[in-house]
Scaffold this active site. Structure first.
Site, PDB file in Angstrom:
ATOM      1  CB  CYS A 196       2.361   1.009   4.559  1.00 15.36           C
ATOM      2  SG  CYS A 196       3.797  -0.023   4.828  1.00 15.36           S
ATOM      3  N   GLY A 244      -2.769   2.445   1.992  1.00 14.28           N
ATOM      4  CA  GLY A 244      -2.884   2.765   3.410  1.00 14.28           C
ATOM      5  C   GLY A 244      -3.581   4.080   3.622  1.00 14.28           C
ATOM      6  CG  ASN A 303       4.720  -2.516   1.860  1.00  9.80           C
ATOM      7  OD1 ASN A 303       3.873  -2.931   2.645  1.00  9.80           O
ATOM      8  ND2 ASN A 303       4.672  -2.749   0.569  1.00  9.80           N
ATOM      9  N   GLY A 304       5.734  -4.123   4.853  1.00 11.65           N
ATOM     10  CA  GLY A 304       5.945  -5.547   5.083  1.00 11.65           C
ATOM     11  C   GLY A 304       5.674  -5.918   6.519  1.00 11.65           C
ATOM     12  CE1 TYR A 333      -9.493  -5.142  -2.866  1.00 12.63           C
ATOM     13  CE2 TYR A 333      -7.932  -5.487  -1.075  1.00 12.63           C
ATOM     14  CZ  TYR A 333      -9.054  -4.868  -1.575  1.00 12.63           C
ATOM     15  OH  TYR A 333      -9.760  -3.988  -0.808  1.00 12.63           O
TER      16      TYR A 333
END
Length: 465
Positions: free
Chosen positions: A9, A35, A109-110, A249
């Protein structure tokens, strides 16, 4: 592409701007690549907090009428990616809860590697969970803390979790932004008209025309309130291990993170790839969009012409109905199509950022041969992916990764290519110079900076719920 790693995310936070929710909305647009399952914004207006979340893209979730329900000068936002089968509204973020000391909202996020154990302990103690995502354990730990201040509750909670987190937390009148001590996931700080903005990537600052101040450092917690901004380092210091796949990426090429331009790093990866394993060819073709910049670097270094020999359809949704009559390679063809005049009769070098299962790469090679490629040479701007990630990336189990089961020659044969080469881990990390030891490359070498062994002794890929 389905055969890719996926980041979980993106997060954004705004403090001190009358248009806070609208700025968070724009920030989520800039972070849409991180996301696409759900989007949400929580805002605080004179101590009253409101939340709007929904499934789908930012443009699908937020209308003008929904944004008008989010007045106030503090807001946080979240874009979510989840694994297949776990796309449910109850797991959308930000999560907002009321507890004894007031109301708070969080966007994360994680991935927390010890979340299952903490969740079990909290449940035994009577906690009632509203979702199945690992992030919710943090707000429960904060709610149960006996510390007085919002920031002390956050420190107490985060001191109990292990793994990757870049988090924005909001109370009725304060905003907290924090990165885990290893700094796995990115988070940056900006300023606009006296207001503070935090976001997963610097491209957010560009969109809203905010001044980029700096990145929030690993292990740093920033508190923003009516008295301004304060920085704390409340956690034991440890080695920095930022996710190298952010540069390979995940992040947008126009972002700067971990002190480097993503665009410049990807181009250098392509150049290094060309030096390591040169091959005679007529054209360099990227797999769009992820392989484009590395392919440009490869072309410049090798002096072999760059051509867009594969065209991507950007308007394919997450699901589509396959025709009843069989179309070979339909799943790839609906997303990518070869340009015959560029490929026919040519020795082609195809550049991509990674190979995960290998199924998509195999179909791309076949597609190029079907339109007349004389030779197909596959070049990958990251090392072989041999291990799962446990720090906020959706990856297959180790057994499903092609590089974990086949050597390079076997993989080349499986793909149907004339040759295959991945950039070596050593050469890739050399691009970062003195920072080369500051990156987590566990998906390539299996060296996990934070222990990922579960209570049952397993090291299987964690669900991202």
């Amino acid at each position: 592409m389905l055969d890719k790693f996926h980041d979980e995310c993106g997060v954004v936070g705004v403090y001190g701007h009358l248009d806070a929710a609208n700025l968070a909305y724009l920030g989520l647009y800039a972070l849409q690549h991180r996301g696409q399952e759900s989007a949400g914004i929580a805002a605080s207006n004179n101590g009253s907090m409101h939340l709007e979340v929904g499934m789908g893209l930012v443009a699908d979730v937020f209308s003008d009428s929904r944004l008008k329900k989010l007045p106030g000068n503090i807001a946080i936002g979240h874009n979510r990616y989840s694994t297949t089968g776990s796309s449910r509204i109850k797991n959308a973020q930000p999560c907002l809860i009321e507890y004894a000391s007031g109301t708070m909202a969080m966007a994360h996020n994680g991935n927390l590697v010890n979340a299952p154990e903490i969740r079990e302990e909290l449940g035994t103690a009577g906690a009632i969970f509203q979702s199945t995502n690992d992030s919710e354990v943090i707000v429960h730990l904060m709610a149960q803390s006996r510390r007085n201040s919002f920031v002390d509750r956050a420190v107490a909670a985060l001191s109990q979790v292990k793994g990757a987190y870049s988090i924005v937390l909001m109370s009725e009148n304060e905003l907290i932004a924090v990165r885990d001590p290893q700094g796995f996931r990115p988070l940056c700080l900006g300023k606009l008209d006296g207001a503070y903005i935090v976001a997963s990537e610097s491209c957010v600052m560009d969109l809203v025309e905010a001044e980029f101040i700096r990145e929030i450092e690993p292990g740093e917690l920033i508190l923003i309130n009516q008295f301004g901004m304060k920085s704390f380092y409340p956690f034991p210091k440890t080695a920095t291990k930022q996710c190298v796949f952010e540069h390979i990426y995940f992040s947008r090429p126009d972002s700067c993170l971990f002190g480097r331009s993503v665009y410049s790093v990807r181009k250098l990866m392509g150049k290094a790839l060309a030096k390591e394993k040169p091959v005679e060819a007529d054209v360099v073709v990227p797999v769009p969009d992820s392989g484009v910049i590395s392919a440009m670097g490869y072309s410049e270094e090798s002096e072999i012409p760059f051509q867009m020999g594969l065209i991507r359809n950007h308007y394919v949704g997450r699901t589509f109905i396959e025709p009843q009559s069989q179309i070979r390679n339909f799943g790839v063809k609906i997303k990518l199509n070869a340009v015959k005049p560029v490929i026919e009769g040519k020795r082609v070098i195809i550049i991509d950022d990674s190979i995960v299962r290998g199924t998509t790469s195999k179909k791309i090679v076949r597609m190029l041969r079907e339109v007349g490629a004389k030779e197909v040479h596959v070049r990958i701007s990251s090392p072989p992916t041999t291990h799962s990630c446990f720090y906020g990336i959706d990856t297959p189990n180790k057994e499903e990764l092609i590089a974990s089961n086949m050597d390079i020659d076997q993989t080349c044969e499986y793909l149907g290519a004339d040759s295959l080469h991945y950039i070596t881990l050593e050469k890739m990390l050399e691009i970062f110079g003195e920072q080369k030891n500051d990156f987590c490359a566990a998906c390539f070498d299996g060296r996990y900076p934070v222990d990922v062994t579960g209570s049952d002794g397993s090291t299987k890929q964690l669900g991202l719920f």
